[in-house]
Design an enzyme around this catalytic site. Structure first.
Site, PDB file in Angstrom:
ATOM      1  N   ARG A 115      33.858  -8.409  68.837  1.00 57.69           N
ATOM      2  CA  ARG A 115      34.572  -7.307  68.178  1.00 57.69           C
ATOM      3  C   ARG A 115      36.076  -7.544  68.213  1.00 57.69           C
ATOM      4  O   ARG A 115      36.645  -7.797  69.255  1.00 57.69           O
ATOM      5  CB  ARG A 115      34.256  -5.992  68.887  1.00 57.69           C
ATOM      6  CG  ARG A 115      32.805  -5.842  69.257  1.00 57.69           C
ATOM      7  CD  ARG A 115      32.559  -4.648  70.177  1.00 57.69           C
ATOM      8  NE  ARG A 115      32.869  -3.381  69.536  1.00 57.69           N
ATOM      9  CZ  ARG A 115      32.848  -2.211  70.172  1.00 57.69           C
ATOM     10  NH1 ARG A 115      32.577  -2.159  71.475  1.00 57.69           N
ATOM     11  NH2 ARG A 115      33.129  -1.104  69.523  1.00 57.69           N
ATOM     12  N   CYS A 149      74.610  18.284  56.034  1.00 61.38           N
ATOM     13  CA  CYS A 149      73.929  18.985  54.939  1.00 61.38           C
ATOM     14  C   CYS A 149      73.372  18.021  53.906  1.00 61.38           C
ATOM     15  O   CYS A 149      72.913  18.421  52.856  1.00 61.38           O
ATOM     16  CB  CYS A 149      74.870  19.993  54.295  1.00 61.38           C
ATOM     17  SG  CYS A 149      76.322  19.254  53.560  1.00 61.38           S
ATOM     18  N   TYR A 189      74.316  21.636  64.090  1.00 58.46           N
ATOM     19  CA  TYR A 189      73.157  22.020  63.281  1.00 58.46           C
ATOM     20  C   TYR A 189      72.851  20.975  62.230  1.00 58.46           C
ATOM     21  O   TYR A 189      73.690  20.136  61.908  1.00 58.46           O
ATOM     22  CB  TYR A 189      73.383  23.391  62.607  1.00 58.46           C
ATOM     23  CG  TYR A 189      74.461  23.398  61.544  1.00 58.46           C
ATOM     24  CD1 TYR A 189      74.167  23.025  60.223  1.00 58.46           C
ATOM     25  CD2 TYR A 189      75.761  23.769  61.849  1.00 58.46           C
ATOM     26  CE1 TYR A 189      75.147  23.017  59.254  1.00 58.46           C
ATOM     27  CE2 TYR A 189      76.752  23.765  60.875  1.00 58.46           C
ATOM     28  CZ  TYR A 189      76.443  23.387  59.586  1.00 58.46           C
ATOM     29  OH  TYR A 189      77.410  23.365  58.614  1.00 58.46           O
ATOM     30  N   HIS A 196      65.342  13.212  38.060  1.00 55.63           N
ATOM     31  CA  HIS A 196      65.870  14.577  38.156  1.00 55.63           C
ATOM     32  C   HIS A 196      64.769  15.557  38.535  1.00 55.63           C
ATOM     33  O   HIS A 196      64.899  16.358  39.458  1.00 55.63           O
ATOM     34  CB  HIS A 196      66.515  14.974  36.820  1.00 55.63           C
ATOM     35  CG  HIS A 196      67.061  16.370  36.813  1.00 55.63           C
ATOM     36  ND1 HIS A 196      66.323  17.449  36.379  1.00 55.63           N
ATOM     37  CD2 HIS A 196      68.244  16.863  37.225  1.00 55.63           C
ATOM     38  CE1 HIS A 196      67.044  18.550  36.502  1.00 55.63           C
ATOM     39  NE2 HIS A 196      68.224  18.217  37.016  1.00 55.63           N
ATOM     40  N   GLY A 209      40.843  -4.143  57.750  1.00 59.23           N
ATOM     41  CA  GLY A 209      41.264  -5.347  57.039  1.00 59.23           C
ATOM     42  C   GLY A 209      41.054  -6.586  57.876  1.00 59.23           C
ATOM     43  O   GLY A 209      41.076  -7.696  57.366  1.00 59.23           O
ATOM     44  N   MET A 266      38.696  -8.846  60.821  1.00 55.46           N
ATOM     45  CA  MET A 266      37.306  -9.263  60.836  1.00 55.46           C
ATOM     46  C   MET A 266      36.359  -8.161  61.290  1.00 55.46           C
ATOM     47  O   MET A 266      36.654  -7.413  62.186  1.00 55.46           O
ATOM     48  CB  MET A 266      37.147 -10.458  61.764  1.00 55.46           C
ATOM     49  CG  MET A 266      35.840 -11.156  61.515  1.00 55.46           C
ATOM     50  SD  MET A 266      35.406 -12.251  62.859  1.00 55.46           S
ATOM     51  CE  MET A 266      34.673 -11.093  63.989  1.00 55.46           C
ATOM     52  N   ARG A 270      38.838   6.307  71.157  1.00 52.89           N
ATOM     53  CA  ARG A 270      40.242   6.209  70.760  1.00 52.89           C
ATOM     54  C   ARG A 270      40.720   7.601  70.348  1.00 52.89           C
ATOM     55  O   ARG A 270      39.900   8.498  70.127  1.00 52.89           O
ATOM     56  CB  ARG A 270      40.422   5.232  69.602  1.00 52.89           C
ATOM     57  CG  ARG A 270      39.626   5.650  68.379  1.00 52.89           C
ATOM     58  CD  ARG A 270      39.709   4.624  67.276  1.00 52.89           C
ATOM     59  NE  ARG A 270      38.532   4.767  66.405  1.00 52.89           N
ATOM     60  CZ  ARG A 270      38.141   3.883  65.506  1.00 52.89           C
ATOM     61  NH1 ARG A 270      38.814   2.778  65.352  1.00 52.89           N
ATOM     62  NH2 ARG A 270      37.100   4.099  64.759  1.00 52.89           N
ATOM     63  N   LYS A 297      40.889  -1.353  71.453  1.00 53.18           N
ATOM     64  CA  LYS A 297      39.464  -1.262  71.748  1.00 53.18           C
ATOM     65  C   LYS A 297      39.188  -1.774  73.161  1.00 53.18           C
ATOM     66  O   LYS A 297      38.468  -1.129  73.930  1.00 53.18           O
ATOM     67  CB  LYS A 297      38.688  -2.085  70.715  1.00 53.18           C
ATOM     68  CG  LYS A 297      37.247  -1.692  70.578  1.00 53.18           C
ATOM     69  CD  LYS A 297      36.557  -2.547  69.509  1.00 53.18           C
ATOM     70  CE  LYS A 297      36.885  -2.099  68.106  1.00 53.18           C
ATOM     71  NZ  LYS A 297      36.474  -3.093  67.098  1.00 53.18           N
ATOM     72  N   SER A 344      81.100  19.481  57.938  1.00 52.77           N
ATOM     73  CA  SER A 344      79.702  19.316  57.576  1.00 52.77           C
ATOM     74  C   SER A 344      79.557  17.933  56.945  1.00 52.77           C
ATOM     75  O   SER A 344      80.164  17.642  55.919  1.00 52.77           O
ATOM     76  CB  SER A 344      79.274  20.407  56.595  1.00 52.77           C
ATOM     77  OG  SER A 344      77.935  20.195  56.220  1.00 52.77           O
TER      78      SER A 344
HETATM   79  P1  ADP Z   1      35.122  -1.222  64.210  1.00 47.53           P
HETATM   80  O1  ADP Z   1      36.406  -1.685  64.749  1.00 47.53           O
HETATM   81  O2  ADP Z   1      34.950  -1.465  62.753  1.00 47.53           O
HETATM   82  O3  ADP Z   1      34.810   0.181  64.619  1.00 47.53           O
HETATM   83  P2  ADP Z   1      33.364  -2.093  66.308  1.00 47.53           P
HETATM   84  O4  ADP Z   1      33.757  -3.291  67.060  1.00 47.53           O
HETATM   85  O5  ADP Z   1      33.621  -0.791  66.945  1.00 47.53           O
HETATM   86  O6  ADP Z   1      34.005  -2.161  64.860  1.00 47.53           O
HETATM   87  O7  ADP Z   1      31.838  -2.225  65.986  1.00 47.53           O
HETATM   88  C1  ADP Z   1      31.202  -1.427  65.064  1.00 47.53           C
HETATM   89  C2  ADP Z   1      29.905  -0.901  65.606  1.00 47.53           C
HETATM   90  O8  ADP Z   1      29.095  -1.964  66.066  1.00 47.53           O
HETATM   91  C3  ADP Z   1      30.019  -0.013  66.827  1.00 47.53           C
HETATM   92  O9  ADP Z   1      30.295   1.287  66.533  1.00 47.53           O
HETATM   93  C4  ADP Z   1      28.636  -0.109  67.400  1.00 47.53           C
HETATM   94  O10 ADP Z   1      27.784   0.792  66.765  1.00 47.53           O
HETATM   95  C5  ADP Z   1      28.258  -1.517  67.093  1.00 47.53           C
HETATM   96  N1  ADP Z   1      28.411  -2.340  68.292  1.00 47.53           N
HETATM   97  C6  ADP Z   1      29.496  -3.033  68.702  1.00 47.53           C
HETATM   98  N2  ADP Z   1      29.266  -3.663  69.867  1.00 47.53           N
HETATM   99  C7  ADP Z   1      28.003  -3.327  70.224  1.00 47.53           C
HETATM  100  C8  ADP Z   1      27.186  -3.641  71.352  1.00 47.53           C
HETATM  101  N3  ADP Z   1      27.626  -4.406  72.353  1.00 47.53           N
HETATM  102  N4  ADP Z   1      25.944  -3.123  71.388  1.00 47.53           N
HETATM  103  C9  ADP Z   1      25.513  -2.348  70.373  1.00 47.53           C
HETATM  104  N5  ADP Z   1      26.219  -2.014  69.304  1.00 47.53           N
HETATM  105  C10 ADP Z   1      27.458  -2.504  69.214  1.00 47.53           C
HETATM  106 MG    MG Z   2      34.365   0.952  66.192  1.00 46.70          MG
END
Ligand code: ADP
Ligand code: MG
Ligand code: MG
Length: 881
Positions: A93, A831, A851, A455, A102, A104, A337, A23, A764
């Protein structure tokens, strides 16, 4: 100078995924190419590791750098953290190198407290918005940082809506929200014993630490285990200034793919919500709208978004998955991504990107996951029909594809029904070699017992036939010709449907769709064929299998197992007479009965394969496998052969072995009974000569002797085979060419490959047996402990699935080097089942095999993997997580 733990977005770039996480690297790259990204910084994955090294504490140095970067961010945004009049709010984030559910969840609106919320209300002139943001913040912070159950907050929110008779969250007024904030803070106090932290800097550090902590929560650990992601690489944390999608009807938030991730079609695909924040779109709070609708609602923003999406795709040269927010009609990019996609979409996008000039053909070939092609080769259920179907039970997804038909409980019943033109499924407790015919004739197979290597599973995969195995919820009563699920009874002739890719069993018949092998698929395959140097053959025993494989692009047969033909119902009696013969004469008589049938098989194969090479292996399994097991069958056989029952039982017991797979099998049989090899050689040669005469194909049979470990075994049998072959040639006045070669499957053979190559005209590698004997693992029993081995880190993966490069691979390499020392252009193939495994194919390419041979449905996978191996010089490229 101290280490750099924190990077502003403008200091990073796309290549820094390891340090900044996926990210963070994406945000940095977008910032640097001038896209509208809210400012921010990334605390590195190294800081995460350091946090753990310091006993789960942020060092002063790291805290210092966070504060410094925060100050820069404040300047940029012209807002101040905690400022009553013009406060800066941020999101926190998580983001590791590999996308990892999984961990935070994101915290939004961090920096709000009782004072700043008033500042936000004033500066935006929107009190409702300010308090909505505040209640969201407390809820997210309470949930993810303080680990307070979400339900507690949800309960308050839902009660407020109910009390006021609202349907949507958007109906809550500023005053409602103020009350909710008070209630939320009380929850925090009750749960943690402390007041909700009001100091923004304290909030920020707590949130960053929570992200680092979440790296080692149970969900994250088990996700890493399942996906082979190392545990020590840590996660980064992104701190980013907030933009607001929830400030009114000229605001919104959404996600979009630059192409359709299901089909690959080049058209923006996505959803958005007006007046919403963060995860509202995916959380299903309100029904999001199609991205198309944005065109009408905000034409300018839509146009800008479309251009940005295109720019990102051109920049990354791949389909992107984008998150965005609109604040007061202004577009902000929040994430990009590589988009996850179905196999069909991957194929379509790759071909079209080549046509658009975005990527090269090589890149297109390298980009696809060979294994995923499997999804495209099998029938699937029609979507609408599947929706209406009733799920009965779920078993193991033993062999992919969709199948529908009437249930029958014995192989004979299936064959009879198929002869009547019925669509059938074979349902059994479990299958055994006697069921082969029925398995072959049925559209699919369902068993109540047995695992992924039972089997039924193994044979079905070899046939490319749909199979659901080990479906314990069904109770099969073969004698009563019925099965039950719960209190539903299904009798012979009732329709059910199976999905071998998921293990699902459905009631009734569901329409299936056959796959299309033309178009994009054909295009990619043609490109793969340009690049690969390894040839791809197939393991096929019948003209039918061979025809399927040729359609998938097989260039020959690398393994025809003659014993599979011996299980045919009409032949089994002769085969049994041959085995139980007490004299050579008796045996020859029985073999003479089998000869014309074997010949017919080979004629069928040669006609299907035309001039493509066909390798036929002489009889391999222990003879005991052909004998009856149940007492009524033993009685019948005794009667048929005119033996007393007791004698019959004694003979059968006499053939039993303690370790049949290490016993009297393979070339050892032919050494005891050369007449078996003679009969088979005669069938192979006569068939080839006849097809050559009839169809004009220049057939060059390849006769393969199994299980050689001693050079003299081969020299002895080579003479037997050649003598017969020459005899047939002179009888038929034919000058046909033929080859005699050997399987390399006993470790000893690989050690003396230079000697063996003096006689053998080809090798083979039978890597199933070679793996079995190198490890000393019985392949049929290893399933029981290999899982433990993997869990305890003793084996990284199952060596029967992917070749063990350092051990078994060393033997293969030695065999190749020694063999070619004697005969420099010795043809060498593989094979075993590894021949269809992409990772193993990379290895086989690297040691210079000629092959690989694999089951028909693996042929396209092998073609693609072989091309990738050739293009990437043995570097694996398709394991992007
Ligand atoms: P995930 O990894 O679950 O996708 P993100 O870190 O991308 O989590 O955050 C999820 C959502 O939170 C983003 O798609 C966006 O809509 C919102 N978000 C994250 N950061 C910001 C920000 N700085 N301003 C506004 N919305 C945000
Ligand atoms: Mg996201
Ligand atoms: Mg999330």
């Amino acid at each position: 100078m101290s280490k750099k733990w924190v990077y502003l977005f403008k200091e990073g770039n796309a290549t820094m995924k390891e340090l900044l996480g996926g990210k963070g690297a994406g945000l940095a790259e977008m910032t640097n190419i001038g896209l509208p990204v809210p400012g921010g910084f990334t605390v590195t994955t190294e800081a995460c590791t350091e946090y753990y090294n310091q006993d789960r504490k942020l060092s002063n140095e790291i805290i210092d750098q966070i504060n410094k970067n925060l100050a820069i961010l404040e300047k940029e945004c012209e807002k101040t953290f905690g400022d009553v009049n013009n406060p800066l709010l941020v999101s926190v984030r998580s983001g590791a190198k590999f996308s990892m559910p999984g961990m935070m969840d994101t915290i939004l609106n961090l920096g709000l407290n009782d004072e700043t919320v008033a500042g936000i209300a004033k500066s935006t002139n929107n009190e409702r918005f300010a308090f909505d943001s505040y209640r969201r913040f407390i809820q997210m912070f309470g949930d993810v940082v303080q680990e307070i159950s979400k339900d507690k907050f949800d309960y308050v929110l839902e009660s407020a809506k109910e009390k006021n008779g609202y349907r949507d969250d958007t109906e809550l007024t500023a005053d409602d929200l103020k009350e909710i904030v008070v209630a939320y803070k009380k929850i925090v106090k009750d749960e943690t014993g402390k007041d909700f932290p009001l100091d923004p800097k304290e909030q920020l550090l707590m949130a960053i630490e929570a992200v680092f902590r979440s790296w080692n929560n149970n969900r994250a650990i088990s996700y890493r285990n399942m996906n082979d992601i190392p545990h020590d690489i840590g996660t980064a944390v992104n701190v980013q200034s907030m933009v607001y999608g929830n400030m009114g009807d000229d605001c919104g938030t959404g996600v979009a793919f630059t192409r359709n991730p299901a089909t690959g079609q080049k058209k923006l695909f996505g959803e958005f919500l007006i007046n919403a924040q963060g995860e509202d779109v995916v959380a299903g709070i309100r029904t999001p709208r199609d991205i198309e609708d944005l065109k009408e609602l905000m034409p300018e923003v839509y146009k800008q978004f479309q251009e940005t999406a295109e720019r990102l795709e051109n920049h990354y040269r791949d389909m992107q998955d984008i998150e965005f927010t609109i604040e007061k009609s202004k577009l902000f990019m929040l994430q990009t991504r590589t988009g996850k996609r179905t196999a069909a979409a991957a194929l379509c996008a790759a071909v079209e990107m080549v046509e658009e000039g975005l990527i090269t053909k090589e890149e297109a070939v390298l980009r696809l996951d060979p294994i995923s092609l499997d999804q495209l080769l099998h029938p699937t259920f029609e979507e609408a029909a599947l929706k209406a179907a009733e799920l009965l039970a779920t078993g193991l997804p033993a062999s992919p594809g969709a199948a529908t038909g009437k249930v029958y409980f014995t192989a004979e019943a299936v064959c009879a029904a198929v002869a009547n033109g019925e669509e059938t499924l074979l349902v059994r407790k479990e299958t055994s070699p006697e069921d082969i015919e029925g398995m072959y004739a049925a559209n699919g197979i369902l068993t109540a017992r047995g695992g992924m290597t039972s089997h039924a599973a193994v044979v079905a995969r070899g046939m490319g036939k749909c199979c659901v195995a080990g479906c314990e919820a069904i109770k099969v009563d073969e004698a009563a010709k019925q099965f039950t699920v719960g209190n539903q009874v299904f009798t012979e002739g009732d329709f059910i449907s199976l999905n071998g890719s998921t293990g699902s069993v459905y009631k009734g018949s569901i329409k299936t769709v056959t796959p299309e092998l033309s178009g994009h698929f054909a295009e990619i395959m043609a490109w793969a064929d340009e690049y690969r140097t390894l040839k791809v053959r197939t393991n096929a025993d019948t003209p039918n299998d061979a025809a399927v494989a040729v359609r998938f692009g097989a260039e020959g047969i690398g393994l025809c197992r003659t014993e599979h033909m011996f299980f045919d119902e009409q032949r089994l009696p002769s085969v049994r007479r041959m085995i139980l013969s007490e004299s050579k004469q008796q045996r020859e008589k029985a073999l003479a009965e089998i000869l014309p049938m074997q010949k017919e098989d080979f004629i069928g194969l040669y006609k299907t394969m035309e001039e493509r090479p066909v390798t036929v292996r002489l009889l391999d399994p222990p003879l005991h496998e052909f004998l009856p097991k149940e007492s009524k069958d033993i009685e019948a056989l005794a009667a048929d052969m005119g033996f007393a029952l007791e004698d019959m039982v004694t003979i059968i017991q006499g053939l039993e072995e303690f370790n049949p797979m290490l016993g009297h099998r393979g070339c050892r049989l032919a050494i005891t009974y050369p007449e078996i090899a003679q009969m088979q050689t005669r069938a192979i040669m006569e068939a080839a000569i006849e097809v050559k005469q009839e169809c004009g194909f220049n057939v060059i049979p390849e006769i393969m002797i199994p299980l050689i470990g001693i050079n003299e075994e081969l020299t002895y049998l080579d003479k037997v085979v050649r003598k017969t072959a020459e005899l047939v040639k002179s009888e038929r006045k034919s000058d046909i060419k033929y080859l005699v070669g050997t399987m390399m499957e006993i470790p000893r053979a690989t050690l003396i490959a230079d000697q063996i190559a003096k006689t053998a005209e080809f090798f083979s590698f039978g890597t199933n047996d070679l793996t079995q004997m190198t490890y000393g693992f019985s392949r049929d029993d290893a399933g029981k402990f290999i899982t433990d081995y993997k869990e305890k880190g003793i084996l990284p993966n199952d060596p029967f699935q992917s070749i063990d490069v350092e051990g078994v691979g060393k033997l293969v390499e030695m065999g190749v080097v020694l063999g070619r020392k004697t005969k420099p252009d010795l043809k060498i193939g593989v094979c075993g089942e590894h021949g269809g495994d992409p990772k193993s194919i990379f290895f086989f390419h690297s040691v210079g095999l000629s092959y690989v041979s694999c089951s028909p449905f693996r042929v396209p996978i092998a073609r693609l993997a072989a091309a990738q191996a050739a293009l990437s010089n043995n570097k694996t490229t398709f394991t992007d997580k």
